[in-house]
Scaffold this motif. Structure first.
Motif, PDB file in Angstrom:
ATOM      1  N   THR A   1      33.171  20.388  -5.035  1.00 44.27           N
ATOM      2  CA  THR A   1      32.511  20.897  -3.841  1.00 44.27           C
ATOM      3  C   THR A   1      32.055  19.714  -2.995  1.00 44.27           C
ATOM      4  O   THR A   1      32.127  18.573  -3.433  1.00 44.27           O
ATOM      5  N   TRP A   2      31.591  19.990  -1.781  1.00 43.17           N
ATOM      6  CA  TRP A   2      31.190  18.907  -0.887  1.00 43.17           C
ATOM      7  C   TRP A   2      29.692  18.681  -0.951  1.00 43.17           C
ATOM      8  O   TRP A   2      28.911  19.569  -1.279  1.00 43.17           O
TER       9      TRP A   2
ATOM     10  N   GLY B   1      29.335  15.382 -11.672  1.00 43.96           N
ATOM     11  CA  GLY B   1      28.590  14.882 -10.524  1.00 43.96           C
ATOM     12  C   GLY B   1      29.495  14.278  -9.467  1.00 43.96           C
ATOM     13  O   GLY B   1      30.590  14.798  -9.187  1.00 43.96           O
ATOM     14  N   ASP B   2      29.063  13.161  -8.879  1.00 43.65           N
ATOM     15  CA  ASP B   2      29.864  12.499  -7.852  1.00 43.65           C
ATOM     16  C   ASP B   2      31.156  11.969  -8.454  1.00 43.65           C
ATOM     17  O   ASP B   2      31.126  11.226  -9.451  1.00 43.65           O
ATOM     18  N   VAL B   3      32.262  12.349  -7.866  1.00 42.27           N
ATOM     19  CA  VAL B   3      33.568  11.894  -8.359  1.00 42.27           C
ATOM     20  C   VAL B   3      34.429  11.481  -7.169  1.00 42.27           C
ATOM     21  O   VAL B   3      34.149  11.824  -6.020  1.00 42.27           O
TER      22      VAL B   3
ATOM     23  N   LEU C   1      31.686  16.577  -5.317  1.00 43.91           N
ATOM     24  CA  LEU C   1      30.812  16.847  -6.449  1.00 43.91           C
ATOM     25  C   LEU C   1      31.497  17.770  -7.447  1.00 43.91           C
ATOM     26  O   LEU C   1      31.944  18.866  -7.089  1.00 43.91           O
ATOM     27  N   CYS C   2      31.594  17.320  -8.701  1.00 41.30           N
ATOM     28  CA  CYS C   2      32.122  18.135  -9.792  1.00 41.30           C
ATOM     29  C   CYS C   2      30.946  18.794 -10.511  1.00 41.30           C
ATOM     30  O   CYS C   2      29.922  18.140 -10.745  1.00 41.30           O
TER      31      CYS C   2
ATOM     32  N   ARG D   1      39.704  17.489   3.107  1.00 42.86           N
ATOM     33  CA  ARG D   1      39.195  18.851   2.949  1.00 42.86           C
ATOM     34  C   ARG D   1      37.821  19.036   3.594  1.00 42.86           C
ATOM     35  O   ARG D   1      37.637  19.908   4.434  1.00 42.86           O
ATOM     36  N   HIS D   2      36.867  18.243   3.179  1.00 42.34           N
ATOM     37  CA  HIS D   2      35.510  18.381   3.696  1.00 42.34           C
ATOM     38  C   HIS D   2      34.932  17.007   4.000  1.00 42.34           C
ATOM     39  O   HIS D   2      35.098  16.073   3.213  1.00 42.34           O
TER      40      HIS D   2
END
Length: 350
Positions: free
Chosen positions: A161-162, A132-134, A127-128, A315-316
């Motif tokens: 972020t996750w 948003g979802d990227v 999430l940017c 990463r996540h």
């Protein structure tokens, strides 16, 4: 029901077998006892285990007479060392599954539960703050060496972020193991459509618990940390330790398999199809949380954060377990602290 379990000597497979037997099911146990996973015959394996390679279609076909459901746990697991591991992963995981579903079609087996993995999601849900979802590019060895652990948004360069990843997310495997787990799912879909069967793929998140193998290049992170502590060494945590995961106890994973087996068994003769489900605790933790909890349970040295990272790791990845709860009535029951305490005290297998 009569159920054939592949990978029945593994720490997940053997736990499934015990639950099935407790539930009154007849179980046919199959395992190759691959030396990467079993340096010796596990003590919980009984004389009923058939040491058979799932790539041997004729041998598997002979064991499938009267079987209602196959629970397919056999696989070569872990990220591997290099891309040169790809032929072995493809042989055991893809060719093995192809041979198995072919044998199932010959024998007229109507149900399949296949062990998949969260690795099919690649980097999970990213999430940017602006977009948003990227989707981000996989991190390189240079990124990890320079401490650039968080992937960046391709549009603006901001760290992402996750978010919780659901089963309808884009599937984007980043390593050979992940590619073969996705191929196993595709073979399960093909078998269901072409044979008229019912298949469920269970996407395990980070499974831990009793009977995990000791530290090998193919072991999971919980096993690696536990093995280091058993040797009196501090667990080494890659990156900054903030990688987010969902650690799910093996008993919960086995329970999810039992629920899925009963679901495909009850659906025999109905409309063919395939469904994927996350199997997760719903209680995310960082990798450093895991190392710290194990160190404290074992009264060992505190973890050491060493930076860097493993190529092909992400990463996540944190699951949304809502679908399996809504559709199959399954929810994990073992809390993180309780599960880690049990795992810390349990013997590990060689």
């Amino acid at each position: 029901m009569r159920i054939l379990v592949t990978g029945a000597a593994g720490f997940i497979g053997s736990t499934i077998v015990e639950l099935l037997r407790e539930g009154g099911h007849q179980v046919v146990c199959v395992d190759l006892l691959l030396d990467r996973a079993h340096q010796s015959r596990p003590p919980w394996v009984d004389e009923e285990l058939r040491v058979v390679d799932v790539r041997d279609e004729a041998a598997i076909t002979g064991l499938l007479r009267g079987v209602d459901v196959v629970c397919h746990q056999a696989a070569m697991v872990g990220l591997g060392l290099t891309i040169h591991d790809a032929p072995d992963y493809a042989s055991h995981n893809v060719v093995g599954t192809a041979s198995l579903v072919s044998a199932m079609a010959t024998a007229g087996v109507a149900g399949l539960v296949q062990a998949s993995s969260m690795v099919v999601y690649g980097g999970g849900r990213e999430l940017c703050p602006l977009h948003g979802d990227v989707a981000t590019r996989p991190r390189t060895a240079a990124d990890l060496a320079a401490g650039r652990f968080e992937p960046a948004c391709a549009a603006c360069g901001a760290p992402v972020t996750w978010g919780l990843v659901g089963e309808d997310a884009q599937l984007q495997p980043h390593n050979a193991y992940a590619a073969t787990k996705l191929a196993q799912e595709h073979l399960a879909i093909a078998w269901a459509e072409q044979s008229g069967g019912r298949a469920i793929s269970l996407r395990y998140h980070n499974v831990y618990g009793p009977r995990m193998p000791r530290d090998t290049p193919y072991a999971g992170v919980a096993s690696i940390f536990r093995s280091a502590l058993a040797a009196g060494q501090a667990p080494k945590v890659y990156e900054d330790g903030a990688q987010m995961r969902d650690f799910v106890h093996v008993h919960d994973v086995a329970r999810a398999n039992l629920v899925a087996i009963e679901a495909v068994g009850a659906a025999a003769g109905r409309t063919p199809g395939h469904r994927a489900y996350n199997v997760a605790s719903g209680e995310p933790h960082t990798v450093l949380d895991l190392a710290t909890a194990l160190a404290r349970e074992l009264d060992g040295p505190e973890p050491v954060v060493v930076g860097g990272g493993r190529p092909g790791d992400v990463r996540h990845v944190v699951a949304d377990p809502a679908r399996i709860r809504a559709e199959l009535g399954f929810a994990a029951e073992v809390p993180f602290r309780e599960g880690i305490s049990e795992f810390a005290a349990a013997p590990m297998r060689s």
